[in-house]
Design an enzyme around this catalytic site. Structure first.
Site, short mmCIF file in Angstrom:
data_model
loop_
_atom_site.label_atom_id
_atom_site.label_comp_id
_atom_site.label_asym_id
_atom_site.label_seq_id
_atom_site.Cartn_x
_atom_site.Cartn_y
_atom_site.Cartn_z
NE ARG A 265 -2.32 -1.40 3.59
CZ ARG A 265 -1.78 -0.67 4.54
NH1 ARG A 265 -1.78 0.66 4.45
NH2 ARG A 265 -1.25 -1.21 5.60
NE ARG B 117 0.10 -8.69 1.95
CZ ARG B 117 -0.63 -8.07 2.87
NH1 ARG B 117 -1.75 -8.60 3.31
NH2 ARG B 117 -0.23 -6.92 3.37
CE1 TYR C 200 1.83 -7.05 -4.11
CE2 TYR C 200 0.79 -6.08 -2.20
CZ TYR C 200 1.54 -7.09 -2.77
OH TYR C 200 1.99 -8.11 -2.01
CE LYS D 252 -6.17 -3.81 4.46
NZ LYS D 252 -6.39 -4.27 5.83
CG ASP E 152 -7.48 -7.34 6.80
OD1 ASP E 152 -6.65 -7.02 7.67
OD2 ASP E 152 -7.62 -6.71 5.74
CG ASN F 84 -0.02 -16.20 12.41
OD1 ASN F 84 -0.26 -16.67 11.31
ND2 ASN F 84 1.17 -15.72 12.74
NE ARG G 91 5.06 -7.05 14.52
CZ ARG G 91 5.56 -8.28 14.44
NH1 ARG G 91 6.62 -8.63 15.13
NH2 ARG G 91 5.00 -9.16 13.64
CG HIS H 71 -7.33 -3.15 10.02
ND1 HIS H 71 -6.05 -2.69 10.19
CD2 HIS H 71 -7.24 -4.19 9.14
CE1 HIS H 71 -5.21 -3.39 9.44
NE2 HIS H 71 -5.91 -4.31 8.80
CB CYS I 64 0.43 -7.23 14.51
SG CYS I 64 1.44 -5.77 14.63
N GLY I 65 0.00 -10.45 13.05
CA GLY I 65 -0.47 -11.80 13.39
C GLY I 65 -1.98 -11.93 13.47
CB SER J 203 -0.59 -3.99 8.37
OG SER J 203 -1.63 -3.14 8.04
C1 OXD Z 1 -2.97 -4.64 5.61
C2 OXD Z 1 -3.52 -5.76 4.86
O1 OXD Z 1 -2.01 -4.01 5.16
O2 OXD Z 1 -4.40 -6.44 5.39
O3 OXD Z 1 -3.49 -4.36 6.70
O4 OXD Z 1 -3.11 -5.97 3.71
MN MN Z 2 -5.17 -5.51 7.14
#
Ligand code: OXD
Ligand code: MN
Length: 592
Positions: A70, A366, A198, A207, A278, A255, A397, A227, A251-252, A249
């Site tokens: 981005r 990605r 992208y 987004k 997300d 996961n 973080r 988000h 940060c897991g 963005s």
């Molecule tokens: C971000 C994404 O950058 O989800 O937050 O791509």
């Molecule tokens: Mn995101």
């Protein structure tokens, strides 16, 4: 006429007159259409076939090396009044913005096909969902939108019924960073994006629509576009609590959304259900609770670091029918990134791999994959009414100071926690990596209006009859004096989520501290974890002097949104500062 909705047909005609494509294709969203686009992209090199034995239906796309993330400095939110965009956004007057970008769109699709993509963000029959139409000249965008949204005929039918849609116009243009803009016009519910192919710059449902435009719509209509991931935690009694969590963005979030319970928990019957990784749209239901949907239908996840130990569910999801972007490739043509076994032979730019050129897979490479391919995918992700949210979690973080977990004493305090959250920057956006940046509610790059008004909107949900979720803040990234992470993270995070659920149910007491409620000693289940003596105390330590400095810094940050900073938030910060002062003279400790 390809659409019976005049407003849609007129807009498509106007765009075609401006961009002058050779062909116009209205996307029906069928698998046949997807397969034919894939064949076309394989033929012209936009996609590269990966090993079809090990990864059936998987393809690789290499983006232009100057187009890999981005671009926040080129992303504008063009409210009629600059003040409404706030210091958190870049702004241009709408008329100037249109003029600038329309000059780029002029004739830009000559010789190309213009694709019209009707899409629905959220389950197709949910009253919480909202629709849009993206016009693009990129078949790669069409294929990604097919995975990431409910795209095609059913979405078009809903748009024609509701007569409402967000307009998104996109062209890859020349992929020249000097001729690149991502512009949002909230008052017109429209988006114009030029010069990037992208992710968040080009897949306009994500987004641009689901966060920047939707945050404005949500404010007008009394809901939240955030988000956040959405995860369901099912306990051995079969009760499922849904948690929405905001992290900056990379940060897991993915996961956590696909977490595998630690061994003992699995044996006891705990299960985790993935609703979203997300974005989360939340709206108060008739019972006063917040109900959430994931507006997306797929995951556009960061590949590096996704491995069998960090996120086996994501790895299983991407074993077939996945589009990879900017990953490396092994000798037998399998996708590769840091964290996977095997060796890269070709890097993300298609060069023979040479460590001197940097990482083999781009750090922001990605995968795009349907959410349904995730082994923990929740059928509730299709529920039109959404899922009830028990807890909202903020985090970032933070190598020091921020405890493993703390609970806000009420909604206002929770909004302060969200507003104050921050993180070290990562590779998901261009710019320096490893600098602490405050990122309120993880929405800094995505909130489509003035943060002061956004905080006020959050506060406004706290009204008579509301049964709002509890709010928590977590930090999986605190480090010890040796510079190593104190908390193992990943699946073990369930231990922290369990404590939150206990707090929601009222079965854990916690310990009050000036910064919030922390787990009392023995309230976090740590059996089976190899923590050193004292490690959990370090994770839960509240360093009063450090917090006094933090609360000052939070004050300075919040004042940057003055005069629109809600007085209630200012007072709440003062309340915490006073509590820290009082505690400095008669200290308590979190684990006492
Ligand atoms: C971000 C994404 O950058 O989800 O937050 O791509
Ligand atoms: Mn995101």
């Amino acid at each position: 006429m390809a659409s019976k909705l005049e407003a849609l047909q007129h807009w498509v005609n106007d765009v075609a007159a401006l961009t002058r494509p050779a062909h116009i294709h209205w996307c029906d969203g069928s698998d046949t259409e997807y397969q034919s686009l894939v064949r076309q992209m394989l033929a012209d090199g936009t996609l590269i076939e990966l090993n079809q034995q090990t990864h059936p239906g998987c393809y690789l796309h290499r983006s232009n090396p100057s187009d890999v993330a981005r671009v926040e400095q080129l992303t504008l939110v063009c409210h009629p009044e600059q003040e409404d965009a706030g210091p958190n956004n870049h702004w241009m007057a709408p008329a100037d913005a249109h003029a600038k970008i329309d000059a780029l769109f002029d004739g830009c699709m000559e010789g190309r096909t213009m694709y019209v993509i009707p899409y629905c963000m959220g389950p197709i029959d949910s009253p919480l969902s909202r629709c849009g139409v993206e016009i693009t000249d990129s078949p790669y965008v069409v294929a990604n939108m097919k995975i990431m949204t409910r795209m095609g005929a059913a979405a078009q039918a809903r748009i024609e019924r509701e007569e409402a849609f967000v307009k998104g116009l996109h062209s890859t243009g020349e992929l020249d960073p000097e001729r690149r803009w991502i512009m949002h016009f909230p008052a017109e519910k429209s988006i114009k994006s030029y010069g990037s192919g992208y992710g968040g710059n080009a897949l306009l449902g994500k987004k641009c629509h689901a966060l920047r435009i939707a945050s404005n719509q949500a404010r007008e209509e009394g809901w939240l576009a955030e988000h956040m991931l959405i995860v369901g935690i099912e306990n051995p009694q079969g009760e499922t609590h849904y948690i929405a969590a905001a992290f900056p963005s990379a940060c897991g979030k993915t996961n956590l959304a696909m977490l595998i319970p630690p061994e003992g928990y699995r044996q006891d019957g705990w299960k985790v259900w993935t609703v979203g990784d997300d974005i989360c749209w939340m709206r108060p239901g008739t019972d006063g609770r917040l109900y959430a949907i994931n507006p997306e239908a797929g995951f556009f996840g960061v590949a590096p670091g996704t491995s069998n130990s960090t996120n086996p569910n994501a790895l299983k999801s991407v074993s077939h029918d996945t589009i990879f972007t900017n990953v490396a490739v092994t000798a037998d043509n399998q996708p590769w990134w840091d964290g996977l076994p095997g060796e890269p032979v070709t890097d993300w730019q298609g060069r023979p791999y040479d460590p001197a050129n940097g990482p083999a897979a781009h750090p922001n490479s990605r995968f795009t994959v349907s959410a349904k391919q995730c082994p923990t995918w929740s059928e509730k992700a299709e529920a039109p009414q959404g899922v009830p949210i028990s807890a909202i979690v903020f985090g970032g973080r933070r190598p020091s100071l921020l405890p493993l977990v703390m609970e806000a004493c009420d909604w206002t305090h929770g909004v302060l926690m969200g507003a104050a959250m921050g993180s070290e920057t990562t590779a998901a956006a261009t710019g320096a990596v490893g600098v602490l940046r405050r990122d309120s509610m993880a929405m800094k790059p995505f909130c489509g209006y003035h943060y002061g008004d956004y905080f006020a909107h959050w506060l406004s949900l706290d009204k008579a009859g509301a049964k709002l979720p509890k709010i928590f803040h977590v930090n999986w990234f605190r480090k010890g004096a040796d510079g190593k992470f104190l908390w193992p993270g990943f699946g073990e995070n369930l231990r922290v989520l369990e404590w939150m659920i206990e707090r929601v149910k009222g079965t854990a007491r916690g310990v009050q501290t000036p910064i919030g409620t922390l787990p009392a000693r023995n309230e976090l289940k740590l059996d089976g974890l190899a923590l050193k003596p004292g490690q959990i105390d370090e994770l839960l330590a509240v360093d009063n002097a450090g917090w006094q400095a933090e609360i000052e810094a939070i004050g300075e940050y919040l004042e940057s949104f003055s005069p629109r900073l809600p007085e209630r938030l200012r007072q709440e910060r003062q309340r915490v500062a006073d509590a820290l002062d009082a505690d400095a003279t008669s200290p308590r400790t979190a684990t006492a």
